[in-house]
Structures are given as C-alpha cells and as structure tokens.
Design a protein around this motif. Structure first.
Motif, PDB file in Angstrom:
ATOM      1  N   LEU A  46      -0.919   5.442  11.835  1.00 34.07           N
ATOM      2  CA  LEU A  46       0.428   5.749  11.338  1.00 34.07           C
ATOM      3  C   LEU A  46       1.064   4.532  10.655  1.00 34.07           C
ATOM      4  CD1 LEU A  46       1.808   7.878  14.294  1.00 34.07           C
ATOM      5  CD2 LEU A  46       0.901   8.668  12.086  1.00 34.07           C
ATOM      6  N   CYS A  47       0.451   3.351  10.841  1.00 34.39           N
ATOM      7  CA  CYS A  47       0.960   2.171  10.136  1.00 34.39           C
ATOM      8  C   CYS A  47       0.597   2.202   8.655  1.00 34.39           C
ATOM      9  CB  CYS A  47       0.411   0.896  10.763  1.00 34.39           C
ATOM     10  SG  CYS A  47       1.038   0.606  12.423  1.00 34.39           S
ATOM     11  N   GLN A  48      -0.358   3.051   8.268  1.00 38.23           N
ATOM     12  CA  GLN A  48      -0.710   3.214   6.849  1.00 38.23           C
ATOM     13  C   GLN A  48      -0.640   4.706   6.534  1.00 38.23           C
ATOM     14  OE1 GLN A  48      -4.189   0.859   5.466  1.00 38.23           O
ATOM     15  NE2 GLN A  48      -4.348   0.095   7.566  1.00 38.23           N
ATOM     16  N   PRO A  49       0.567   5.272   6.538  1.00 32.81           N
ATOM     17  CA  PRO A  49       0.688   6.738   6.504  1.00 32.81           C
ATOM     18  C   PRO A  49       0.176   7.375   5.212  1.00 32.81           C
ATOM     19  CG  PRO A  49       2.852   5.693   6.352  1.00 32.81           C
ATOM     20  CD  PRO A  49       1.871   4.618   6.662  1.00 32.81           C
ATOM     21  N   GLU A  50       0.374   6.727   4.060  1.00 35.89           N
ATOM     22  CA  GLU A  50      -0.085   7.342   2.804  1.00 35.89           C
ATOM     23  C   GLU A  50      -1.609   7.425   2.769  1.00 35.89           C
ATOM     24  OE1 GLU A  50       2.152   4.913   2.803  1.00 35.89           O
ATOM     25  OE2 GLU A  50       3.972   5.883   2.046  1.00 35.89           O
ATOM     26  N   PHE A  51      -2.230   6.318   3.132  1.00 34.86           N
ATOM     27  CA  PHE A  51      -3.685   6.285   3.146  1.00 34.86           C
ATOM     28  C   PHE A  51      -4.222   7.303   4.154  1.00 34.86           C
ATOM     29  CE2 PHE A  51      -7.618   4.340   5.018  1.00 34.86           C
ATOM     30  CZ  PHE A  51      -8.440   4.527   3.926  1.00 34.86           C
ATOM     31  N   SER A  52      -3.629   7.330   5.328  1.00 35.12           N
ATOM     32  CA  SER A  52      -4.072   8.269   6.352  1.00 35.12           C
ATOM     33  C   SER A  52      -3.916   9.708   5.859  1.00 35.12           C
ATOM     34  CB  SER A  52      -3.283   8.082   7.648  1.00 35.12           C
ATOM     35  OG  SER A  52      -3.535   6.804   8.174  1.00 35.12           O
TER      36      SER A  52
ATOM     37  N   TYR B 279       0.807  -1.222   0.000  1.00 36.72           N
ATOM     38  CA  TYR B 279       0.000   0.000   0.000  1.00 36.72           C
ATOM     39  C   TYR B 279       0.839   1.271   0.000  1.00 36.72           C
ATOM     40  CZ  TYR B 279      -3.704  -3.225   0.699  1.00 36.72           C
ATOM     41  OH  TYR B 279      -4.560  -4.262   0.531  1.00 36.72           O
ATOM     42  N   ARG B 280       2.156   1.088  -0.007  1.00 41.91           N
ATOM     43  CA  ARG B 280       3.037   2.271  -0.035  1.00 41.91           C
ATOM     44  C   ARG B 280       3.252   2.647  -1.492  1.00 41.91           C
ATOM     45  NH1 ARG B 280       6.173   2.299   4.678  1.00 41.91           N
ATOM     46  NH2 ARG B 280       7.100   4.207   3.870  1.00 41.91           N
TER      47      ARG B 280
ATOM     48  N   ALA C 113       5.799   5.353  15.639  1.00 44.72           N
ATOM     49  CA  ALA C 113       6.099   5.253  14.212  1.00 44.72           C
ATOM     50  C   ALA C 113       7.247   6.216  13.934  1.00 44.72           C
ATOM     51  CB  ALA C 113       4.877   5.642  13.394  1.00 44.72           C
ATOM     52  N   PRO C 114       7.906   6.043  12.800  1.00 46.68           N
ATOM     53  CA  PRO C 114       8.936   7.041  12.437  1.00 46.68           C
ATOM     54  C   PRO C 114       8.293   8.431  12.386  1.00 46.68           C
ATOM     55  CG  PRO C 114       8.942   5.181  10.899  1.00 46.68           C
ATOM     56  CD  PRO C 114       7.764   5.007  11.778  1.00 46.68           C
ATOM     57  N   TYR C 115       9.020   9.449  12.886  1.00 50.59           N
ATOM     58  CA  TYR C 115       8.428  10.779  12.929  1.00 50.59           C
ATOM     59  C   TYR C 115       8.020  11.265  11.546  1.00 50.59           C
ATOM     60  CZ  TYR C 115       7.472  15.639  13.822  1.00 50.59           C
ATOM     61  OH  TYR C 115       6.840  16.859  13.888  1.00 50.59           O
ATOM     62  N   GLU C 116       8.740  10.795  10.505  1.00 49.86           N
ATOM     63  CA  GLU C 116       8.384  11.226   9.132  1.00 49.86           C
ATOM     64  C   GLU C 116       6.939  10.885   8.791  1.00 49.86           C
ATOM     65  OE1 GLU C 116      11.521   8.689   9.142  1.00 49.86           O
ATOM     66  OE2 GLU C 116      11.681  10.487  10.409  1.00 49.86           O
ATOM     67  N   HIS C 117       6.455   9.786   9.344  1.00 49.28           N
ATOM     68  CA  HIS C 117       5.069   9.405   9.071  1.00 49.28           C
ATOM     69  C   HIS C 117       4.097  10.412   9.691  1.00 49.28           C
ATOM     70  CE1 HIS C 117       6.110   4.881   8.289  1.00 49.28           C
ATOM     71  NE2 HIS C 117       6.696   5.717   7.439  1.00 49.28           N
ATOM     72  N   ILE C 118       4.441  10.855  10.871  1.00 44.14           N
ATOM     73  CA  ILE C 118       3.601  11.884  11.508  1.00 44.14           C
ATOM     74  C   ILE C 118       3.687  13.175  10.695  1.00 44.14           C
ATOM     75  CG2 ILE C 118       3.281  13.288  13.587  1.00 44.14           C
ATOM     76  CD1 ILE C 118       4.354  10.915  15.209  1.00 44.14           C
ATOM     77  N   GLU C 119       4.893  13.495  10.305  1.00 45.63           N
ATOM     78  CA  GLU C 119       5.124  14.726   9.536  1.00 45.63           C
ATOM     79  C   GLU C 119       4.281  14.759   8.251  1.00 45.63           C
ATOM     80  OE1 GLU C 119       9.292  15.088   8.981  1.00 45.63           O
ATOM     81  OE2 GLU C 119       9.290  17.213   9.560  1.00 45.63           O
TER      82      GLU C 119
END
Lengths: 277, 839
Positions: A111-117, A7-8, A139-145
């Motif tokens: 945050l485990c599905q950052p693109e979808f989120s 899904y990435r 999660a990696p901070y980049e995902h939050i970012e």
C-alpha cells in the motif's frame, strides 16, 4: 512519504498503466503459503511499520540499500515496470491453471506504492490471473480502495488489539488498521482473511489471540483466520544490514502451543482457523 | 470406484523387515557351483540346451528356505538379502575383489572364507567361456580405446546379464507353466523335421519345456519343505499357514491361479526365478495392479478375501522384492549404489481402450510401500489427464514420507513416444516402466534399456584437445580449437566428436549383444516374452516383437551451459579468447591440479618417456611428480582464470525458465538423441536415446576434467535432465518449465527429472494438492518423468554424522530409491548439495 512521490503518477497524465514503475526487492515463484494454489510473490520495497520480528528487514526502507549475504555485498531493491513484472508473473501460468494459484503482492507493504500495486493487480486481473495482497492495512483507506476492483483476496495482518502494545512493537498504533479492516470488509469487494503473526512476548497469550479473533469475527464476510508461528529465518539479515535483532534468544512457538491457540480461537468465534498460511 | 482409506499394517510385516535387515548381505556360492557342474556335464551340446539343463540343475539342488512368518515363499539364498553369482557372464572382477568386497565403500557384501575358496575353484572352469570375454573379442579396437578413456561405459551388460524386461506375468497367472509347456509342445508339433529352422526351433522349444518343468519342480520342493515344517510346528496358527503355503506351491505356478493368494505366490516364483536364471537386473513387475486385479476382484466378490489380508499379502511380496540382491564390481556398485535391483512396479493409467483403470490394488500398492518403507519395488505411478485426483493424492502422501517413491510418469508423452517407435496405440496405452525410467510395451519387448552410460562432456574435451585424450587419439581430429572463428564451426566440431563417439558406443553394445545371444540365451525368460515361442528363438537372439538398445547420455545440462557460455563469452561478447578458455580449463579455473590430475599427468609423462625408450627409475618418477605438483600458473594468469569463472557464473544457465537457454539445451540434447536413431542392433531393432544417469553422474563426473560451464574438474556432472546442482535458482516451477523444453518424445528410452523438497512443502491436505498440481503442470508442458526427494538438509547432514540412527533412511538417488547410509560419501554430499526447493 515523500520518498514514494516520484512514483506517484498524476491521474490526468494519460499513460499506459503497464509502464507504471515500482520498487521491488524480490520475486519468489512457487510460493505455496501465501494464498490459494501455487503463487508468484512480488515483494515490494518500503514499509511504514518496523515490526521487531520482521523476517524481511531489508524490505522496510524504500531506498535501495546494500546487505551482506554470506560475506558478499548484495544490492537490495530495483525499479521495475508493471510490464516487466507481469511478464514474469505470466511464466508460471501453467502452474496457476492447475492449482488455482496466481499473483500475491507482499513486501514491505504494497500500500506504500498504491499506483504500482493497483496497476500490477489490474494487469494480472485482465489476464485472468487470481490476485492477492499480503498487507497490514496501515495506509489511507483511499489507497486500499484503489486496489479493491482488482483484488480477489486480501490477506490482512492484525497483530494486536491493544494500541499501546502495537505501537511499542511495530512503531505505530493500530487504530487506522482496525478501521481499514472494517471498511474493507464492509466494501464486500474482496475475500478478506485475517492473519496473525504469533510472536512470543508480544501476542502469544490465549487472551491476546482471542482478542484478535473476536475482532476478526465481527468483520462482515470474514470466515478465515491464519495463525502464523514466529520463525527466525530473517535473523541473519539483521547482521547483514548492520542492525540489532531485538528478538534474539526467543524461540518459535511449539506445535503444542499453536494447537492451544487454535483451540482458543475456536472457543470464542466460528472462524475457520488454520496454522500457517 | 476404488477405496482410498488407509489399511493398517500387520505386525508381521515389521518383523519380516527387521529380520531382513538384521545382518550385512552375504555372497553364496551354490549357484556358481551348480552351473559349473552342469556346464561340465553338457560340453558340446547346443547352447540353448545347456542353458536349460543348467537352470534345471540349479533349481533341483540349490538350497531352499522358508523364513520365519513368511506367507509368500521362495528365496534364492539362505541368507536374507544374500546373492548368488553368475560366472557365465564374468568372474574376473569378483575374483580380484573377493578380499575387498566386504570392506568396500559402496554396497559391501559379507563373504565367508569357504565361499571364496569355492568360487576361486569354479572360476578356473570359466576362463575364456564368459560373455564378457567374447564381447571384448567382438569389439573394434577404437571402441575399446574409447571405453578405456571413459567416453562411455557399457559395463552393465558387459559384466552381467541383461534383464530389463517385463514378462507376461498375466499368462503364468492364467494358465501356469503347464499351460506354457502345452503351448511350446503345440508349436513343436507343428515343426517338420525338414523345416529350415527345425534344428534351432526344436531345441529352443525343448529348452523352454525343460526350464518350465524345472520351475514346477522347484515349487514342489517348497511344498514339501512347507509340509515338513508344518508337521514339526507347535504353533497352531503358523502350522496352518505352512499347510496353506504347501498347498499353494503344489498348485502354482504349475497351474493357473485359483485365488488371489495363489496369484501372489505364482507371481513371486516368476519374479524370483527370472533372477536365478540370469544376473540381469531391472526385472520389472510392470502393471501389477492390472494383472492381479481379476483374482482380487473375484475373491472379494465371493467373500473369500478381506482387504486387510490382501494388503498383508502385498506387503509380504514387497518384503520379498527386497530379499533379492546382486553383487556388482566395485566401479559399477558406485554407479548403481544402494543394492538396487530396480524392480519397477507401476500402478494406475489407462487400458488399451484409453479408459482409466485405477483400482483398489493401485491404491494398496502405494499403501504397501508406506507399510514396508523399503527401496523395492521401484514404485511408479502413471499420470494422465484422466487420472483420478484421489489416486494422485494418495501417491503424494507416499512421496511425503520421504521414501523417494513413487516416480511419476506422463502417459500423454510416453504413449505417443512409443507409437513413434512402432508400437500400436493399444500396445502403447499398456506401457510400463523398466528399471529406472524406461518405458516399453510389456511382454513383447527386449529393450536393452541400460545399454551404456555416455558422458556427453567427454566429446567436448576431445574438441579442446583436437581428438586426443591423455596422449592418445581417441576421437576425431577436428582441428585446433583456438582457430575456430565462428560458434557454428565450434558447435560442428562438437557434433562430429559426438557422432563419432556414439558410433563407437554402438559398436561396443552390439558386440556385447552378440555375445549374449551366443553364450547366454535364456529359455525360461523367453518362454514368457512374445513371440519367442512362435519364432522358436530366444529373446537374446531377437525373439521379442520389439527390440531396442537404449544407452543413456548424461551431462545435458553441463553441455548446454558450456556451449552457451562459449557462444556468449567467446563468440558474441568476445570477453574471453578461446585460447584463454582452454587454458582456464586445463588449470581448473585457477584452482590448481587436484590429486587425480597430478597422478594422471605423471603417469602419462612416464608412459611417453617409456615409449620413447628413455630409462625410467624411481628418481625420474619422483622428479616428474614433483615437477607436476609444482606447476602453477603465474599469479596474473590465475587471477584471469578466476575472473573467467566469474564471467561464466554470470551467463544465464539452463533450469531457470529462460527460453533462449532452454531451447538451446533442447538442441544440445539432440546431438545425442538424433544420431542414435539411425543405428541398428543385432536383434533387428534400433537404438534409442535415454537421458538419465542412474547415480553414475558422480563417479563418471570424477573422470571428467573442468568443463566450460564453470564446473570444476572431477566433480559430479548434472543428474539426468535436471539442471546442474545449484544452478537452478528460480525454484521448482522455473526448473520444471526449463526441463519441459527438452524434447522428451524423442528420448523414448526415458528422461529423468529430480526435484528435492523439504517436507513442509507437502504439509497438510493443501500441501498435497499443490504438489499434485505441480506434477500436473509439468506434465501439461510435456515433461515425461518426475521424482522427488522429500527430506530436510539437516536430516541428511545428521545421517552422515550418525548413520547408526538412520539405517532405514531412504532417498531417491536417480532412477531409484536407496538407503542413504549405504551410499558413498560423495554421493551423499551430492544429494545434500542439490538445491532445496520451495523455501
């Protein structure tokens, strides 16, 4: 993490963000305890923690699975696009409009599905719908970012300040989450609220709650902390999944206990503390 | 500006409530005896004169009582929550049920042996003289047949007075009955003996005058009683209270009220005595906060009144509204369960100029319902875009107590809906609610709002049986259902059966209507409804400015789901043949016949044999009964019927925010509401549809076989415009959005949407805010009405097990609140079964 890989979507491949796919296991409309106003919650599937008290154990694994519900097999998990979801979220717009509500992503862990989120939050944001996530920041901070430009409110779980105890009860240590909490707060891009699930035998002493409150009060911009009393509504699901429930026999904290903890929070910091979401 | 702060409850109110509920309600015979005496003495006189004479005779002689600690007086019975009877409307059912009324399931009443004897005696006089007997003789045979076959039930006005009205309380408060008498006299003076309408008009006006005088005298009896009690009272505080009561009753309702306390007492006599003149229920106080406000405001400004005392007086009126009662026949009692009189009192909303007029009293009325925590009045709240937020928050606080009050109404729909029926904009802005959910223009409307229950499922059963029901032709022969090749053809057949059955219902209603005009015109009521005095005729003869007949349909959700499922499964996806569908319905989706079906089938077979001249003895009965009981589908068929039920389960249902289904439901609702509009009633008005079932969805569901939406035979049908119980699985917002897709504007006799919440959905200020937002959003989408049960499932289950611990547990049943423990088990179960929203 490989389970999420399909899904990435690589950034260079140009596609409509509305076509981004994700895996969810439920959508709940008229949610009134997870962010301001009347909200629609999209529950994403998959989480990296294994909290013993988790009331959505069917959310933990990313794979689509079967759970027995009242004697019948129920398929848990389905793949959807952002487009499908935003259409569903749109349905309750009259209620958001009157109540100041909107969309909340929960889980599992979004945050485990950052693109979808990110894309679902973006779709809501572009339509003028308030956005929130309920997440424990592991999660990696980049995902939050990635999410921050589209995120109005972050309801962040902080469960404990002691790394060892955190690991024992959730399967992971807490350093990364504490660090992400600080980074998120420093970014100033979202309204950060700290939520504490109050779990007897884990974190329900005055000292433990005060420890979390003390940490929360050092985060710039944070004004609110929510104490969420443990409940047992998820217990039957463990049976349905053929899993053992480790908190069997533990009672939810009494109202008096919750009031005591609320006072304890007020004793150590100036945060606005409320019981329940 | 208005106050919203809580006013504490006086301890007097707790005691008044406890005394009211100390005993089971009782039937008294005083009124029945008095009206019989009077009728015997007035044989041969004009009916309007006889009615006024009888009313006056009753008020002169009926026993009166002032209960301990009351501040507002006037009781129709000596026993608290007692009831009088009204043999002029009907008596046979009471005669038949005298020995069972005390032990029956729904709304039991105690009755003394002596009272039974007295009632049996007076009933002899009434044979052949009642409105119900006359109504029957006016009805078309096919309409009577349709009633016998439970297609619709006009039982309410067939057995009882009509009620369902809001009179000009404000006029009585302002000028008193002396003023109204003066108006009638002035009109009388204008009459010339040579006028064409002289005979009728002069007799009517004299009847008005006599009735109003009788009311003044009745109040004087109370003044004397209060004086007498005061002179014997040793407690100085109570003594003084009794003197004030005496002084009040000497002045009002004869004269206009000069204080808020007098206005309260005057209001009460109007409210009570309308319910002595006739047994019609839903005598609705309407916009109480508006017409009482001038008296409150003046006393507050003069410093003659404290908010605390004003609140105590309101609380006393609230208690009195629960002191009135009515005994209904056993079947109707199931349909109206909860001893309810549906006295609807509405607060908030706009004035004739469209300005919001929420005031202190609006809030205090909500407070009064919090204080007494009883089913009456049926408190309603008007909501519009300009409603003050804090007013709605206060209303939501009352909802949170779990009393099922208030009901919320949408000005933005109701005002145009009434304009569409001919009211002016100014009149429509002044609307109030009658009974359960029925909007109208107060003081000038005879709405006949509760004219019948129409079971929308039954005409569909007629389609499947080609117009026949239990061996008799009841509907139209629309053809063999299995040969209908398109959905259009099938839907058309349903529409034809609907239209035909509606015409029969209209016939029945109009027959009853004429009977009321001929046998029970009401001069006292008519003295307070425009324009009876001007026209010189009673309300029952068409004296009101606006005249409607509003029968309510129910089962919209069942029919929408049924027709939608047939369209999908039979005609579009072709997964089920119509023949199989028909069989599956007969066999109750493989569940087998229930006791009711077995009894019905046996009776029908026996009847058929008798009709054919075959001998029927005990042996034949038992062999037929056995044969019916042993009838079973083959295992393969049974499995197929169950499979069909599963297929139906998967078809989308109304109530889940699926536009295709919801707009289909809107069209199905039109099959009831559209044909209605073309019919006229004998008072010169028109028919208008309502979509609400009171609590009749349970008993009338019991008369309905399995339906194509998967509903099993004889189980309840859907309630009001709400989705079928358990079918709304996407939560309250989805259900509300679905329901808002019906056309509420055309259902000007009211629609009813029930939601049930767990108390925690309203916890804290934030819970209230979100709750109010939900109502506002439903109303933004043009819903008309919304009401709520806020109580946990556990509480209800426990109340079933331990009713003794829940004597005061109030739930919203349909259009009104009732004490949960007084409801029948099946209705209790239905309330519990309704989907709990929010969690």
């Amino acid at each position: 993490m490989s389970a999420y890989a399909e899904y990435r979507v690589p950034e260079r491949k140009k596609m409509d963000y509305l076509d981004t796919k994700g895996r969810i296991f439920d959508v709940q409309r008229y949610s009134i305890h997870d962010g301001p106003g009347i909200r629609t919650i999209v529950f994403l599937k998959g989480c990296v923690l294994r909290c013993r008290w988790c009331c959505n154990p069917e959310s933990q694994e990313f794979r689509i699975q079967t759970m027995k519900v009242q004697g019948k097999d129920k398929i848990i998990g389905r793949d959807v696009t952002v487009r499908e979801m935003i259409e569903l979220v749109e349905k309750d717009r009259p209620y958001y409009y009157r109540s100041g509500g909107g969309l909340t992503l929960s889980g599992g862990e979004c945050l485990c599905q950052p693109e979808f989120s990110r894309d679902l939050l973006r779709a809501a944001k572009e339509r003028g719908i308030h956005t929130a996530i309920e997440s424990m920041a592991c999660a990696p901070y980049e995902h939050i970012e990635m999410l921050l430009p589209y995120l109005d409110m972050y309801l962040m779980d902080i469960k404990h300040t002691n790394p060892a105890k955190h690991k024992e009860f959730t399967g992971r240590s807490n350093e990364r989450m504490m660090e992400n909490a600080r980074k998120t707060a420093l970014s100033g891009k979202t309204d950060l609220i700290i939520r504490v699930p109050v779990i007897p035998t884990f974190n329900d002493t005055v000292e433990e709650i005060q420890g979390i409150a003390g940490f929360a009060s050092t985060l710039p911009g944070v004004k609110k902390i929510h104490l969420l009393p443990y409940h047992r509504l998820g217990q039957d699901k463990y049976d349905g999944l053929g899993r053992e429930y480790f908190l069997d026999g533990i009672l939810p904290p009494s109202n008096e206990k919750m009031e005591t903890l609320k006072k304890a929070v007020h004793a150590v910091c100036g945060l606005d503390c409320q019981i329940g979401g | 500006m208005f106050h919203t702060t809580d006013i504490p409850k006086s301890s007097r109110i707790t005691r008044l409530v406890d005394n009211l509920y100390a005993k089971m309600p009782e039937i008294e015979s005083a009124r029945a005896k008095l009206i019989t005496e009077s009728y015997q003495a007035t044989e041969g006189m004009p009916i309007i004169t006889r009615r006024a004479e009888a009313f006056a005779h009753i008020l002169r002689h009926i026993p009166i009582i002032i209960r301990d600690e009351e501040l507002i007086v006037g009781s129709s019975t000596l026993a608290p929550r007692g009831c009088q009877t009204f043999p002029e409307y009907s008596f046979q059912w009471l005669e038949d049920e005298l020995d069972t009324v005390e032990t029956r399931n729904a709304d039991p009443f105690y009755i003394a042996e002596e009272t039974k004897k007295e009632l049996r005696e007076v009933h002899k006089y009434w044979r052949g003289k009642t409105t119900s007997e006359l109504a029957t003789s006016y009805m078309a045979p096919e309409a009577i047949r349709a009633i016998d076959h439970n297609i619709f039930t006009p039982g309410n006005y067939f057995y009882n007075g009509v009620g369902h009205v809001t009179v000009k309380y404000e006029e009585v408060l302002a000028i008193g009955y002396e003023g109204i008498i003066a108006k009638a006299r002035a009109e009388l003076n204008k009459c010339q003996v040579g006028d064409g309408d002289y005979a009728r008009k002069s007799h009517f006006l004299n009847a008005v005058i006599l009735s109003c005088q009788a009311v003044i005298e009745y109040a004087q009896r109370y003044a004397m009683l209060a004086d007498e009690m005061a002179s014997q009272c040793s407690d100085p505080v109570r003594k003084q209270e009794l003197y004030v009561i005496a002084e009040n009753c000497r002045r009002v309702p004869a004269k206009g009220a000069s204080s808020f306390y007098e206005a309260c007492q005057s209001f009460w006599f109007v409210q009570q005595l309308l319910q002595v003149e006739s047994s019609g229920h839903s005598i609705s106080p309407g916009r109480f906060d508006q017409y009482m406000y001038p008296y409150y405001k003046k006393d507050m400004e003069n410093g003659n009144l404290s908010r605390e005392f004003a609140q105590e007086l309101l609380d006393c009126i609230w208690v009195k509204l629960n002191d009135l009662n009515k005994v209904r026949d056993a079947a109707s009692a199931e349909g109206f369960a909860g001893y309810s009189l549906f006295q609807n009192l509405i607060v908030g909303g706009q004035n004739k100029d469209g300005e919001d007029v929420t005031n202190d009293l609006s809030i205090m009325c909500i407070q009064a319902s919090m204080h007494v925590h009883l089913p009456m009045p049926s408190l309603s709240v008007r909501v519009w875009n300009g409603s003050p937020h804090e007013f709605l928050i206060k209303a939501a606080e009352l909802t949170r107590t779990g009393i099922g009050l208030p009901a919320y109404y949408n000005d933005e729909v109701i005002i145009p809906a009434l304009q569409n029926r001919g009211a002016t904009l100014e009149e429509a802005r002044g609307y109030n609610i009658i009974g359960c959910v029925e909007p109208q223009v107060p003081g000038k409307t005879d709405g006949w709002h509760d004219a019948a229950f129409f079971n929308m499922c039954r005409p569909l059963e007629l389609v499947f049986a080609n117009g026949e029901d239990r061996g008799e032709m009841v509907g139209l022969p629309t053809g063999d259902v299995t040969k209908m090749t398109t959905f259009h053809e099938f839907y058309d057949a349903y529409k034809k059966q609907m239209e035909y059955c509606i015409s029969l219902m209209v016939n029945a209603d109009n027959a009853i209507d004429v009977a009321h005009a001929e046998r029970c015109p009401l001069p006292f009521l008519s003295s307070m409804v425009d324009d009876c005095i001007g026209r010189g005729i009673s309300v029952q003869e068409g004296g009101a400015v606006y005249n409607f007949t509003g029968p309510q349909g129910f089962g919209v959700a069942n029919m929408a789901d049924s027709l939608y499922a047939i369209r999908k499964l039979v005609y579009e996806e072709k997964k089920v043949s119509m023949e199989e569908y028909k069989e599956a319905l007969i066999w109750n989706f493989g569940k087998g016949f229930d006791q009711q079906t077995i009894t019905e089938m046996t009776t029908d077979l026996l009847k058929k044999m008798q009709a054919e001249g075959k001998p029927v003895d005990e042996k034949t009965v038992s062999s037929i009964l056995n044969a019916v009981m042993n009838m079973k589908p083959t295992p393969e068929k049974k499995a197929r019927y169950e499979e069909i039920h599963n297929l139906i389960d998967e078809v989308p249902k109304f109530g889940n925010d699926i536009p295709d289904v919801d707009y289909f439901a809107r069209d199905v609702a039109y099959t009831y509401s559209r044909p209605m509009e073309k019919y006229k009633n004998p008072r010169g008005g028109q028919f208008q549809a309502g979509l609400y079932p009171v609590s009749a969805n349970v008993p009338l569901g019991g008369q309905t076989g399995a339906t194509p939406d998967g509903r099993y035979a004889h189980t309840p049908v859907a309630d009001g415009v709400s989705p079928s119980a358990g079918n709304d699985v996407n939560g309250p917002t989805a259900a509300a959005t679905s329901v808002s897709r019906l056309d509420h504007f055309i259902c000007s006799n009211g629609t009813l949407f029930n939601q049930k919440f767990h108390p925690s959905a309203l916890s804290g200020r934030e819970g209230l805010e979100k709750f109010v937002a939900l109502i506002r959003s439903y109303f933004d989408q043009k819903g008309m009405h919304m009401q709520f049960n806020v109580v946990s499932r556990e509480t209800l289950l426990d109340a079933q097990e331990h009713p003794e611990n829940y004597k005061h547990l109030v739930v919203r049943v349909a259009g009104y609140s009732a004490l949960f423990t007084t409801l029948s088990r099946s209705l209790q179960d239905d309330i519990i079964r309704r989907t709990e929203q929010g969690f």
